[in-house]
Structures are given as C-alpha cells and as structure tokens.
Write an enzyme that holds these catalytic residues in place. Structure first.
Site, PDB file in Angstrom:
ATOM      1  N   ASP A  44      -1.997  -0.415   5.732  1.00  0.00           N
ATOM      2  CA  ASP A  44      -2.436   0.090   7.043  1.00  0.00           C
ATOM      3  C   ASP A  44      -3.942   0.339   7.117  1.00  0.00           C
ATOM      4  O   ASP A  44      -4.477   0.565   8.196  1.00  0.00           O
ATOM      5  CB  ASP A  44      -1.728   1.419   7.365  1.00  0.00           C
ATOM      6  CG  ASP A  44      -2.299   2.548   6.529  1.00  0.00           C
ATOM      7  OD1 ASP A  44      -2.370   2.392   5.302  1.00  0.00           O
ATOM      8  OD2 ASP A  44      -2.715   3.567   7.111  1.00  0.00           O
ATOM      9  N   ASP A 102       0.865  -1.180   0.000  1.00  0.00           N
ATOM     10  CA  ASP A 102       0.000   0.000   0.000  1.00  0.00           C
ATOM     11  C   ASP A 102       0.911   1.242   0.000  1.00  0.00           C
ATOM     12  O   ASP A 102       2.103   1.135   0.317  1.00  0.00           O
ATOM     13  CB  ASP A 102      -0.870  -0.074   1.271  1.00  0.00           C
ATOM     14  CG  ASP A 102      -1.540   1.221   1.598  1.00  0.00           C
ATOM     15  OD1 ASP A 102      -2.181   1.789   0.702  1.00  0.00           O
ATOM     16  OD2 ASP A 102      -1.426   1.685   2.757  1.00  0.00           O
ATOM     17  N   TYR A 103       0.367   2.404  -0.305  1.00  0.00           N
ATOM     18  CA  TYR A 103       1.225   3.598  -0.338  1.00  0.00           C
ATOM     19  C   TYR A 103       1.043   4.460   0.932  1.00  0.00           C
ATOM     20  O   TYR A 103       1.876   4.431   1.828  1.00  0.00           O
ATOM     21  CB  TYR A 103       0.961   4.409  -1.614  1.00  0.00           C
ATOM     22  CG  TYR A 103       1.898   5.586  -1.705  1.00  0.00           C
ATOM     23  CD1 TYR A 103       3.252   5.397  -1.939  1.00  0.00           C
ATOM     24  CD2 TYR A 103       1.437   6.894  -1.506  1.00  0.00           C
ATOM     25  CE1 TYR A 103       4.131   6.468  -1.985  1.00  0.00           C
ATOM     26  CE2 TYR A 103       2.312   7.967  -1.558  1.00  0.00           C
ATOM     27  CZ  TYR A 103       3.651   7.753  -1.793  1.00  0.00           C
ATOM     28  OH  TYR A 103       4.531   8.816  -1.821  1.00  0.00           O
ATOM     29  N   ASP A 104      -0.096   5.183   1.012  1.00  0.00           N
ATOM     30  CA  ASP A 104      -0.295   6.113   2.153  1.00  0.00           C
ATOM     31  C   ASP A 104      -0.381   5.341   3.471  1.00  0.00           C
ATOM     32  O   ASP A 104      -1.173   4.417   3.602  1.00  0.00           O
ATOM     33  CB  ASP A 104      -1.595   6.898   1.970  1.00  0.00           C
ATOM     34  CG  ASP A 104      -1.475   7.923   0.862  1.00  0.00           C
ATOM     35  OD1 ASP A 104      -1.762   7.569  -0.290  1.00  0.00           O
ATOM     36  OD2 ASP A 104      -1.075   9.055   1.153  1.00  0.00           O
TER      37      ASP A 104
HETATM   38  O1  LIG Z   1      -4.538   3.254  -0.788  1.00  0.00           O
HETATM   39  P1  LIG Z   1      -3.721   4.365  -0.239  1.00  0.00           P
HETATM   40  O2  LIG Z   1      -2.374   4.509  -0.900  1.00  0.00           O
HETATM   41  O3  LIG Z   1      -3.612   4.285   1.263  1.00  0.00           O
HETATM   42  O4  LIG Z   1      -4.498   5.723  -0.653  1.00  0.00           O
HETATM   43  C1  LIG Z   1      -5.768   6.027  -0.110  1.00  0.00           C
HETATM   44  C2  LIG Z   1      -6.201   7.459  -0.382  1.00  0.00           C
HETATM   45  O5  LIG Z   1      -5.039   8.278  -0.504  1.00  0.00           O
HETATM   46  C3  LIG Z   1      -5.298   9.676  -0.652  1.00  0.00           C
HETATM   47  O6  LIG Z   1      -5.865  10.155   0.535  1.00  0.00           O
HETATM   48  C4  LIG Z   1      -4.937  10.230   1.608  1.00  0.00           C
HETATM   49  O7  LIG Z   1      -4.106  11.373   1.417  1.00  0.00           O
HETATM   50  C5  LIG Z   1      -4.757  12.652   1.538  1.00  0.00           C
HETATM   51  C6  LIG Z   1      -3.737  13.750   1.360  1.00  0.00           C
HETATM   52  O8  LIG Z   1      -3.115  13.694   0.129  1.00  0.00           O
HETATM   53  C7  LIG Z   1      -5.403  12.774   2.913  1.00  0.00           C
HETATM   54  O9  LIG Z   1      -6.126  13.981   2.998  1.00  0.00           O
HETATM   55  C8  LIG Z   1      -6.351  11.597   3.168  1.00  0.00           C
HETATM   56  O10 LIG Z   1      -6.827  11.683   4.505  1.00  0.00           O
HETATM   57  C9  LIG Z   1      -5.635  10.275   2.967  1.00  0.00           C
HETATM   58  O11 LIG Z   1      -6.568   9.201   3.068  1.00  0.00           O
HETATM   59  C10 LIG Z   1      -6.170   9.920  -1.864  1.00  0.00           C
HETATM   60  O12 LIG Z   1      -6.487  11.293  -1.957  1.00  0.00           O
HETATM   61  C11 LIG Z   1      -7.415   9.038  -1.852  1.00  0.00           C
HETATM   62  O13 LIG Z   1      -8.104   9.181  -3.085  1.00  0.00           O
HETATM   63  C12 LIG Z   1      -7.000   7.579  -1.673  1.00  0.00           C
HETATM   64  O14 LIG Z   1      -8.144   6.730  -1.643  1.00  0.00           O
END
Ligand SMILES: O=P(O)(O)OC[C@H]1O[C@H](O[C@H]2O[C@H](CO)[C@@H](O)[C@H](O)[C@H]2O)[C@H](O)[C@@H](O)[C@@H]1O
Length: 291
Positions: free
Chosen positions: A211, A24-26
C-alpha cells in the site's frame, strides 16, 4: 489501472506450478488503523496455508525490524521475511537472517538524530524509532495537519544535511525515514526472483501486494525482471496496490479485508489442488494394485 478480479487471478494461479508472492505488512496484511499491530490468527492461518503449497514461495516484505517480524511470524516456518526494507532477509523460519549490505557506513546517524530530535521536541506526540539500518521519525500520534507539515519540513531538512551521505530519505505512512542507499523492497523482489530463476525454477506467477510508497519499488522490480526464456509463456504478473491512488501497480484492491479475502481464495485453490492430487495418487494406487 483496475480492480484485481479474483476469478482472473485464480485461473492464472491454478495454471502455474511455480509462484512467487510478495506481501507488504502494514496497511496490507493489517490496517493502519488497527491498534494491535501483531498479525491476527486469520493472517497467520492464511500465510501458513499459502506456504503449505510447495509450488509457492511466500515473503513478507516490510520496513519493520527483524525482531518484531520473527516474533510475530514464529508459527510460519516456511514463510520468507525481508525486514527493514530488505536490509535483512530470511528465506524461511529455519534459516538465519542474512544481509547483502556489508560495510555500510552509518556515520549519517550522528547527523540525522539531532535533526530528528529538534522536530520531536517541536511536535507533541512524535517520536524517533532507531532500527539497525535506519532511523524513523513517527508523527501518527501528533496533530494530523501539524504533523504532516513538520514531516514535509523534516524531509527537506534531512535531504539537505545528508546530501553527501549514502542514504535515502523517504516519507511513508506518518513517518519520515532515513535508510542506506540501495536498500529497497525492489531489491528484495529482484534477489528472490533471480535466485528462483538461477535455480532453474522461474516463477510462472508473481504476485506483489503493498500500500505504501516503498512498495512501488517492488511493483517496478517484478515487472522489469528478465524472466527465464525456459518458461513456456510469459509469467503472469500481478502488481497490486491497496486503495485507489497513483501507482506503478496495474491493479488495486480496496483494503486489507479485500487482500485477505484474495489470499484466502488462493490458499483454498492450493488446498483443493493438493487434495485432488492426493485423491489422484490414492486412485492410482488402487488401480495399480488391481490384478
Ligand atoms: O513496510 P511496512 O510493513 O508497511 O512497514 C513500514 C513501517 O512500519 C512501522 O510504522 C508503521 O506503524 C507504526 C505503528 O506501529 C505507525 O506509527 C507508522 O505510522 C506506520 O508507518 C515501523 O515502525 C516503521 O519502521 C516501518 O518503516
């Protein structure tokens, strides 16, 4: 449920000659708290080192859009990327984006958008993100308590108005997301693993780290896959969540620092294996050249 031991996973990694790695990334490769969302040079270098091992198939599996992900990972030629939770998949930097979800009905966006707008107007700091396949309401910059309450209400509201539409409404890290039914990170893992199995290269080692709730689908998928009976033994499967919380994962790591340290150790193991192979090859050449 236990902390993933580096020694344990390294020994499984070294024993196997075909491996699948889903990341996963974020919240996994970069912390949610980080202001800069782009991957650090450390992340790029670790991924490139993992991808340099021909025994590895490495994928970033993210909810983010394909434009950001392809820009961010432009230096990682051999990295596979799944964007928008797998609506789009690219097997490497050299291949085109593909989607298995043809003829998806997006009429639901006309219902979801005005509802999300209502909550955006009522919640300072919130905003809407429109992706190609999905719509997301973000409340990271809103008051934390009020934002969470609003997210809960919005989730119920969207589930009601979209009850007859082919969509899934999900909560994530400070987001409420609407996406087409069937588009899940679990589907990505299933697709990649099936392709490896069908091409006669079933992985003996599968690692998945994430996560978020959306990553739970991947954990389930890698555990349920019917791996090929051609493998000498059952594959080593590592489903690992980041942070201790209820999860389908069997293992956890504490944070993104731990995740990068683990991936660095795997990359180092690949490099020492490759240099041993090179040493062996040049040693064999020397021996063979002797009269
Ligand atoms: O699947 P992931 O790599 O964990 O990505 C999920 C979401 O990532 C982004 O949102 C996240 O970052 C935002 C800031 O850039 C933050 O505001 C948010 O709370 C985070 O969840 C992305 O914008 C989403 O579209 C993705 O689903």
């Amino acid at each position: 449920f236990r902390k993933l031991s580096i020694d344990y996973i390294i020994s499984a990694y070294k024993r196997t000659s075909k491996r699948a790695i889903f990341l996963d990334y974020d919240g996994t490769m970069v912390p949610h708290t980080s202001l800069a969302k782009t991957p650090t040079p450390e992340v790029i270098s670790i991924l490139n080192n993992l991808c340099a091992d021909p025994m590895n198939s490495v994928f970033i599996v993210s909810g983010r859009g394909k434009k950001s992900l392809s820009d961010w990972f432009v230096q990682c030629e051999n990295l596979g990327i799944a964007a928008e939770h797998g609506y789009f998949l690219r097997w490497s930097g050299m291949s085109d984006w593909e989607t298995s979800f043809l003829a998806v009905d997006f009429d639901w966006k006309n219902i979801a958008e005005p509802v999300m707008k209502l909550y955006t107007e009522a919640t300072d700091g919130s905003y809407i993100e429109v992706k190609e396949s999905a719509m997301v309401w973000h409340h990271q910059d809103a008051d934390p308590d009020f934002g969470s309450c609003q997210a809960k209400e919005l989730l119920d509201h969207l589930e009601n108005v979209l009850a007859n539409d082919p969509v899934a409404v999900k909560r994530g890290q400070n987001i409420v997301e609407v996406k087409p039914q069937g588009v899940t990170k679990g589907y990505v893992a299933e697709k990649v693993l099936s392709k490896m199995i069908a091409s006669g290269k079933p992985p003996g080692f599968v690692l998945c780290i994430g996560d978020d709730r959306s990553d739970e689908d991947m954990f389930e998928s890698i555990s349920k896959t019917p791996y090929s009976s051609s493998l000498p033994s059952a594959p080593a499967i590592f489903a690992c969540t980041v942070g201790q919380k209820p999860s389908k994962a069997r293992y956890y790591l504490d944070d993104t620092v731990d995740v990068l340290a683990l991936l660095q150790c795997l990359a180092d193991a690949s490099r020492s294996n490759l240099s041993n192979t090179e040493t062996q090859v040049s040693f064999d050449n020397v021996v063979r050249k002797e009269p």
